[in-house]
Design a protein around this motif. Structure first.
Motif, PDB file in Angstrom:
ATOM      1  N   GLN A  19      31.222 -21.892 -33.711  1.00 58.80           N
ATOM      2  CA  GLN A  19      30.767 -23.268 -33.911  1.00 58.80           C
ATOM      3  C   GLN A  19      31.545 -23.862 -35.073  1.00 58.80           C
ATOM      4  OE1 GLN A  19      26.668 -24.277 -35.510  1.00 58.80           O
ATOM      5  NE2 GLN A  19      26.411 -24.945 -33.408  1.00 58.80           N
ATOM      6  N   GLU A  20      32.093 -25.039 -34.885  1.00 58.10           N
ATOM      7  CA  GLU A  20      32.877 -25.666 -35.955  1.00 58.10           C
ATOM      8  C   GLU A  20      31.964 -26.084 -37.102  1.00 58.10           C
ATOM      9  OE1 GLU A  20      36.171 -25.804 -36.279  1.00 58.10           O
ATOM     10  OE2 GLU A  20      36.118 -24.545 -34.499  1.00 58.10           O
ATOM     11  N   GLY A  21      32.554 -26.161 -38.286  1.00 58.12           N
ATOM     12  CA  GLY A  21      31.787 -26.573 -39.461  1.00 58.12           C
ATOM     13  C   GLY A  21      31.923 -25.540 -40.558  1.00 58.12           C
ATOM     14  N   ALA A  22      30.807 -25.166 -41.142  1.00 59.29           N
ATOM     15  CA  ALA A  22      30.800 -24.217 -42.253  1.00 59.29           C
ATOM     16  C   ALA A  22      31.064 -22.804 -41.735  1.00 59.29           C
ATOM     17  CB  ALA A  22      29.455 -24.277 -42.963  1.00 59.29           C
ATOM     18  N   PRO A  23      31.425 -21.881 -42.647  1.00 59.16           N
ATOM     19  CA  PRO A  23      31.645 -20.493 -42.224  1.00 59.16           C
ATOM     20  C   PRO A  23      30.469 -19.913 -41.449  1.00 59.16           C
ATOM     21  CG  PRO A  23      32.432 -20.797 -44.459  1.00 59.16           C
ATOM     22  CD  PRO A  23      31.732 -22.082 -44.075  1.00 59.16           C
ATOM     23  N   ILE A  24      29.246 -20.184 -41.920  1.00 57.66           N
ATOM     24  CA  ILE A  24      28.037 -19.761 -41.210  1.00 57.66           C
ATOM     25  C   ILE A  24      27.133 -20.982 -41.091  1.00 57.66           C
ATOM     26  CG2 ILE A  24      26.046 -18.207 -41.197  1.00 57.66           C
ATOM     27  CD1 ILE A  24      27.637 -16.438 -43.196  1.00 57.66           C
ATOM     28  N   THR A  25      26.662 -21.260 -39.886  1.00 63.88           N
ATOM     29  CA  THR A  25      25.792 -22.422 -39.692  1.00 63.88           C
ATOM     30  C   THR A  25      24.383 -22.043 -39.247  1.00 63.88           C
ATOM     31  OG1 THR A  25      26.624 -22.693 -37.428  1.00 63.88           O
ATOM     32  CG2 THR A  25      27.718 -23.959 -39.155  1.00 63.88           C
ATOM     33  N   GLY A  26      24.193 -20.824 -38.758  1.00 63.91           N
ATOM     34  CA  GLY A  26      22.847 -20.463 -38.341  1.00 63.91           C
ATOM     35  C   GLY A  26      22.721 -19.001 -37.948  1.00 63.91           C
ATOM     36  N   VAL A  27      21.492 -18.496 -38.059  1.00 67.37           N
ATOM     37  CA  VAL A  27      21.157 -17.135 -37.653  1.00 67.37           C
ATOM     38  C   VAL A  27      19.811 -17.186 -36.944  1.00 67.37           C
ATOM     39  CG1 VAL A  27      20.560 -14.809 -38.432  1.00 67.37           C
ATOM     40  CG2 VAL A  27      22.406 -16.056 -39.559  1.00 67.37           C
ATOM     41  N   HIS A  61      18.960 -22.112 -40.326  1.00 69.65           N
ATOM     42  CA  HIS A  61      20.072 -22.961 -39.912  1.00 69.65           C
ATOM     43  C   HIS A  61      20.426 -23.942 -41.031  1.00 69.65           C
ATOM     44  CE1 HIS A  61      20.454 -21.843 -35.617  1.00 69.65           C
ATOM     45  NE2 HIS A  61      19.168 -21.526 -35.745  1.00 69.65           N
ATOM     46  N   ARG A  62      21.690 -24.285 -41.077  1.00 67.88           N
ATOM     47  CA  ARG A  62      22.177 -25.272 -42.042  1.00 67.88           C
ATOM     48  C   ARG A  62      23.019 -26.298 -41.279  1.00 67.88           C
ATOM     49  NH1 ARG A  62      25.671 -22.723 -46.546  1.00 67.88           N
ATOM     50  NH2 ARG A  62      27.015 -22.308 -44.754  1.00 67.88           N
ATOM     51  N   THR A  63      22.665 -27.566 -41.437  1.00 68.87           N
ATOM     52  CA  THR A  63      23.423 -28.619 -40.761  1.00 68.87           C
ATOM     53  C   THR A  63      24.706 -28.919 -41.542  1.00 68.87           C
ATOM     54  OG1 THR A  63      22.170 -30.306 -41.960  1.00 68.87           O
ATOM     55  CG2 THR A  63      21.370 -29.676 -39.775  1.00 68.87           C
ATOM     56  N   PRO A  64      25.765 -29.381 -40.860  1.00 67.58           N
ATOM     57  CA  PRO A  64      27.039 -29.654 -41.531  1.00 67.58           C
ATOM     58  C   PRO A  64      26.885 -30.632 -42.686  1.00 67.58           C
ATOM     59  CG  PRO A  64      27.321 -29.699 -39.155  1.00 67.58           C
ATOM     60  CD  PRO A  64      25.846 -29.597 -39.407  1.00 67.58           C
ATOM     61  N   ASN A 103      25.362 -30.210 -45.443  1.00 62.91           N
ATOM     62  CA  ASN A 103      24.082 -30.088 -46.142  1.00 62.91           C
ATOM     63  C   ASN A 103      24.095 -28.841 -47.019  1.00 62.91           C
ATOM     64  OD1 ASN A 103      21.383 -30.122 -46.929  1.00 62.91           O
ATOM     65  ND2 ASN A 103      20.638 -30.721 -44.903  1.00 62.91           N
ATOM     66  N   ASP A 104      23.579 -28.941 -48.228  1.00 59.46           N
ATOM     67  CA  ASP A 104      23.483 -27.791 -49.116  1.00 59.46           C
ATOM     68  C   ASP A 104      22.156 -27.058 -48.986  1.00 59.46           C
ATOM     69  OD1 ASP A 104      25.994 -28.065 -50.168  1.00 59.46           O
ATOM     70  OD2 ASP A 104      25.356 -29.181 -51.944  1.00 59.46           O
ATOM     71  N   HIS A 105      21.359 -27.465 -48.002  1.00 56.86           N
ATOM     72  CA  HIS A 105      20.070 -26.819 -47.785  1.00 56.86           C
ATOM     73  C   HIS A 105      19.977 -26.323 -46.347  1.00 56.86           C
ATOM     74  CE1 HIS A 105      19.270 -29.228 -51.376  1.00 56.86           C
ATOM     75  NE2 HIS A 105      18.347 -28.320 -51.667  1.00 56.86           N
ATOM     76  N   GLY A 106      19.230 -25.246 -46.176  1.00 56.72           N
ATOM     77  CA  GLY A 106      18.977 -24.717 -44.846  1.00 56.72           C
ATOM     78  C   GLY A 106      17.508 -24.812 -44.514  1.00 56.72           C
ATOM     79  N   MET A 107      17.208 -24.681 -43.211  1.00 52.91           N
ATOM     80  CA  MET A 107      15.814 -24.723 -42.770  1.00 52.91           C
ATOM     81  C   MET A 107      15.431 -23.353 -42.224  1.00 52.91           C
ATOM     82  SD  MET A 107      13.159 -26.581 -42.754  1.00 52.91           S
ATOM     83  CE  MET A 107      13.850 -28.232 -43.005  1.00 52.91           C
ATOM     84  N   MET A 108      14.371 -22.785 -42.795  1.00 55.03           N
ATOM     85  CA  MET A 108      13.870 -21.484 -42.390  1.00 55.03           C
ATOM     86  C   MET A 108      12.657 -21.672 -41.482  1.00 55.03           C
ATOM     87  SD  MET A 108      12.464 -18.472 -44.945  1.00 55.03           S
ATOM     88  CE  MET A 108      13.956 -18.472 -45.943  1.00 55.03           C
ATOM     89  N   LEU A 109      12.714 -21.083 -40.285  1.00 52.06           N
ATOM     90  CA  LEU A 109      11.626 -21.192 -39.317  1.00 52.06           C
ATOM     91  C   LEU A 109      11.102 -19.797 -38.987  1.00 52.06           C
ATOM     92  CD1 LEU A 109      13.192 -23.815 -36.859  1.00 52.06           C
ATOM     93  CD2 LEU A 109      11.622 -24.237 -38.760  1.00 52.06           C
ATOM     94  N   ARG A 110       9.741 -19.619 -39.101  1.00 55.22           N
ATOM     95  CA  ARG A 110       9.114 -18.337 -38.829  1.00 55.22           C
ATOM     96  C   ARG A 110       7.819 -18.573 -38.058  1.00 55.22           C
ATOM     97  NH1 ARG A 110       8.578 -17.847 -44.977  1.00 55.22           N
ATOM     98  NH2 ARG A 110       8.540 -20.058 -44.514  1.00 55.22           N
ATOM     99  N   PRO A 111       7.445 -17.651 -37.178  1.00 54.04           N
ATOM    100  CA  PRO A 111       6.206 -17.827 -36.402  1.00 54.04           C
ATOM    101  C   PRO A 111       4.987 -17.935 -37.322  1.00 54.04           C
ATOM    102  CG  PRO A 111       7.521 -16.026 -35.518  1.00 54.04           C
ATOM    103  CD  PRO A 111       8.155 -16.425 -36.807  1.00 54.04           C
ATOM    104  N   GLY A 112       4.167 -18.956 -37.066  1.00 50.46           N
ATOM    105  CA  GLY A 112       2.933 -19.119 -37.822  1.00 50.46           C
ATOM    106  C   GLY A 112       3.123 -19.640 -39.232  1.00 50.46           C
ATOM    107  N   ARG A 113       4.329 -20.052 -39.588  1.00 52.39           N
ATOM    108  CA  ARG A 113       4.607 -20.572 -40.921  1.00 52.39           C
ATOM    109  C   ARG A 113       5.141 -21.996 -40.798  1.00 52.39           C
ATOM    110  NH1 ARG A 113       3.042 -15.833 -41.322  1.00 52.39           N
ATOM    111  NH2 ARG A 113       3.800 -14.257 -42.808  1.00 52.39           N
ATOM    112  N   ALA A 114       4.901 -22.791 -41.801  1.00 51.26           N
ATOM    113  CA  ALA A 114       5.484 -24.130 -41.827  1.00 51.26           C
ATOM    114  C   ALA A 114       6.981 -24.030 -42.092  1.00 51.26           C
ATOM    115  CB  ALA A 114       4.817 -24.961 -42.919  1.00 51.26           C
TER     116      ALA A 114
END
Length: 313
Positions: free
Chosen positions: A228-236, A249-252, A254-265
């Motif tokens: 995927q083009e963009g940063a060296p790593i964009t998501g796991v 995941h981190r959007t192009p 952006n210096d912040h990533g979004m962490m998603l986990r079951p049952g968590r905000a």
């Protein structure tokens, strides 16, 4: 202060440094290591010195940059930077004309600080076997920069085949923040079975493959690499057995990533693309062999199901 000296020997450069320290009243006792930078272009020297001068605030060093220069007559030109031009370091740039840089160890030995570790950093044109080179044999830590290679995935394979404790690559430091967050997510769900993982990122960056190799080795599950083009790593994404998933995941741009986990905000976390300076500071923090990197390079990387020819685009 910047001093340019043409047609000089490295021993004479060392004498010049001693004289400059005596004049300025600055000693070498606070230097904790000697950093040798091997470059192949003036741009490589510039980028490396910018990162190294910044890193010297955390690790005061004597920095020696070696740059081969084409020419008909073998000679050595030197540029010495001290004071405000060098930050917390002493910087020597050796421009070696017409093959004068063929024996890097002989060239730099008169300039090494006594009783301090030596680190060699290849900012460009990294060797396949760093420990077997002249510059590598005199160093306790050997740092490569596979991100500047024409084919980073293939370069990692060569490093894996020739790994010697003390080798490391800046691409590994580029995965540190990702590894920390991923480990914390997995630790939150100790009873869940992990069935697989997927990593997104720029295929011309070694951090993508090192992170995938780390996941493959530590989780013992198949790991897919999605270019995927963009940063060296964009998501796991880490897949669980009940069709749930852990993702980061981190959007192009952006210096912040979004962490998603079951049952968590959803949780926003700091996840900037790391600079050369930040990665170099991390690599210089502990000069003992990085066993985690060695295991990922030699054991995790061969487990990945990919061909360098397919992903090096």
């Amino acid at each position: 202060m910047i001093n340019h000296i043409a047609d000089i020997t490295s021993a004479q450069v060392g004498q010049q440094l001693d004289q400059l320290r005596g004049t300025s009243g600055v000693g070498a006792l606070g230097r904790v290591l000697t950093l040798i930078i091997v470059a192949h272009t003036e741009g490589g020297v510039r980028d490396a010195l910018e990162a190294a001068a910044g890193a010297s605030r955390a690790h005061p060093s004597r920095i020696i940059a070696v740059l081969p220069v084409a020419g008909e007559t073998a000679r050595l030109d030197a540029e010495i930077r001290t004071g405000s031009e060098a930050g917390a370091s002493e910087i020597v740039i050796l421009r070696a004309h017409a093959g004068a840089a063929e024996n890097v160890d002989t060239l730099v030995t008169p300039l090494l600080l006594p009783d301090t570790p030596v680190v060699t950093w290849w900012i460009q044109n990294m060797p396949e076997n760093p420990a077997a080179t002249e510059a590598g044999r005199i160093a306790q830590r050997r740092i490569t920069t596979t991100r500047t290679a024409d084919h980073p995935a293939l370069a990692l394979q060569h490093l894996s085949a020739n790994y010697v404790p003390g080798d490391t690559d800046l691409g590994w430091a580029g995965t540190t923040l990702w590894r920390n967050y991923i480990a914390s997510m997995v630790d939150e769900f100790p009873g869940r079975t992990i069935t697989g993982a997927k990593v997104w990122g720029r295929p011309h960056r070694s951090s993508l493959f090192l992170l995938a190799a780390w996941l493959r080795l530590r989780l013992d599950v198949p790991v897919e690499i999605e270019p995927q083009e963009g940063a060296p790593i964009t998501g796991v994404e880490i897949f669980l057995n009940d069709d749930a998933a852990l993702s980061l995941h981190r959007t192009p741009g952006n210096d912040h990533g979004m962490m998603l986990r079951p049952g968590r905000a959803p949780q926003e976390v700091s996840l900037p693309v790391r600079s050369l300076e930040a990665m170099l500071i991390e690599d210089l923090r502990d000069l003992n062999p990085d066993t985690a990197y060695g295991e990922v390079l030699t054991k995790g990387l061969p487990l990945l199901d990919y061909s360098p020819a397919d992903v090096d685009v």
